[in-house]
Design a protein around this motif. Structure first.
Motif, PDB file in Angstrom:
ATOM      1  N   ASN A  37       0.728  -1.180  -0.055  1.00 51.81           N
ATOM      2  CA  ASN A  37       0.203   0.026  -0.024  1.00 51.81           C
ATOM      3  C   ASN A  37       1.017   1.395  -0.015  1.00 51.81           C
ATOM      4  O   ASN A  37       0.688   2.250  -0.664  1.00 51.81           O
ATOM      5  CB  ASN A  37      -0.948   0.012   1.146  1.00 51.81           C
ATOM      6  N   VAL A  38       1.604   1.117   0.791  1.00 48.53           N
ATOM      7  CA  VAL A  38       2.866   2.406   0.798  1.00 48.53           C
ATOM      8  C   VAL A  38       3.360   2.623  -0.492  1.00 48.53           C
ATOM      9  O   VAL A  38       3.644   3.864  -1.135  1.00 48.53           O
ATOM     10  CB  VAL A  38       3.973   2.333   1.799  1.00 48.53           C
ATOM     11  N   LYS A  39       3.863   1.492  -1.256  1.00 50.26           N
ATOM     12  CA  LYS A  39       4.368   1.740  -2.365  1.00 50.26           C
ATOM     13  C   LYS A  39       3.476   2.283  -3.598  1.00 50.26           C
ATOM     14  O   LYS A  39       3.701   2.917  -4.340  1.00 50.26           O
ATOM     15  CB  LYS A  39       5.125   0.180  -3.093  1.00 50.26           C
ATOM     16  N   SER A  40       2.143   1.745  -3.318  1.00 44.64           N
ATOM     17  CA  SER A  40       1.108   2.195  -4.208  1.00 44.64           C
ATOM     18  C   SER A  40       1.046   3.595  -3.995  1.00 44.64           C
ATOM     19  O   SER A  40       0.920   4.572  -5.051  1.00 44.64           O
ATOM     20  CB  SER A  40      -0.028   1.555  -4.136  1.00 44.64           C
ATOM     21  N   PHE A  41       0.768   4.213  -3.018  1.00 45.60           N
ATOM     22  CA  PHE A  41       0.797   5.656  -2.598  1.00 45.60           C
ATOM     23  C   PHE A  41       1.923   6.293  -2.963  1.00 45.60           C
ATOM     24  O   PHE A  41       1.786   7.419  -3.553  1.00 45.60           O
ATOM     25  CB  PHE A  41       0.522   5.611  -1.019  1.00 45.60           C
ATOM     26  N   ARG A  42       3.057   5.691  -2.990  1.00 45.50           N
ATOM     27  CA  ARG A  42       4.331   6.801  -3.394  1.00 45.50           C
ATOM     28  C   ARG A  42       4.315   6.896  -4.769  1.00 45.50           C
ATOM     29  O   ARG A  42       4.736   7.930  -5.279  1.00 45.50           O
ATOM     30  CB  ARG A  42       5.558   5.687  -2.833  1.00 45.50           C
ATOM     31  N   ALA A  43       3.820   5.733  -5.506  1.00 40.37           N
ATOM     32  CA  ALA A  43       3.909   5.837  -6.945  1.00 40.37           C
ATOM     33  C   ALA A  43       2.752   6.917  -7.403  1.00 40.37           C
ATOM     34  O   ALA A  43       3.040   7.649  -8.355  1.00 40.37           O
ATOM     35  CB  ALA A  43       3.499   4.313  -7.622  1.00 40.37           C
ATOM     36  N   ALA A  44       1.629   6.877  -6.709  1.00 39.78           N
ATOM     37  CA  ALA A  44       0.517   7.831  -6.915  1.00 39.78           C
ATOM     38  C   ALA A  44       1.082   9.327  -6.867  1.00 39.78           C
ATOM     39  O   ALA A  44       0.858  10.188  -7.697  1.00 39.78           O
ATOM     40  CB  ALA A  44      -0.622   7.584  -6.452  1.00 39.78           C
TER      41      ALA A  44
END
Length: 63
Positions: A37-44
């Motif tokens: 989830n943190v990686k997805s948020f960072r990518a966004a």
């Protein structure tokens, strides 16, 4: 000074609990999901930043 000490105790305690939790299969799954989830948020955030930067550059170039 007391609040700084309590903050340090809280951080150390949190790391200790997280370390113990990560030893269990359920804890590993939790931290794996959290990492995803943190990686997805960072990518966004990065995508949004790059899109805005490109928009500002194109506006500047048109002027």
């Amino acid at each position: 000074m007391k609040s700084l000490f309590l903050l340090a105790v809280g951080v150390v305690g949190g790391f200790a609990v997280a370390h113990q939790l990560n030893k269990t299969p359920r804890g590993q799954q939790f931290f794996g999901d959290l990492d995803g989830n943190v990686k997805s948020f960072r990518a966004a955030v990065v995508d949004g930043y790059k899109a805005r930067e490109a928009e500002l550059r194109s506006d500047r170039d048109e002027s």
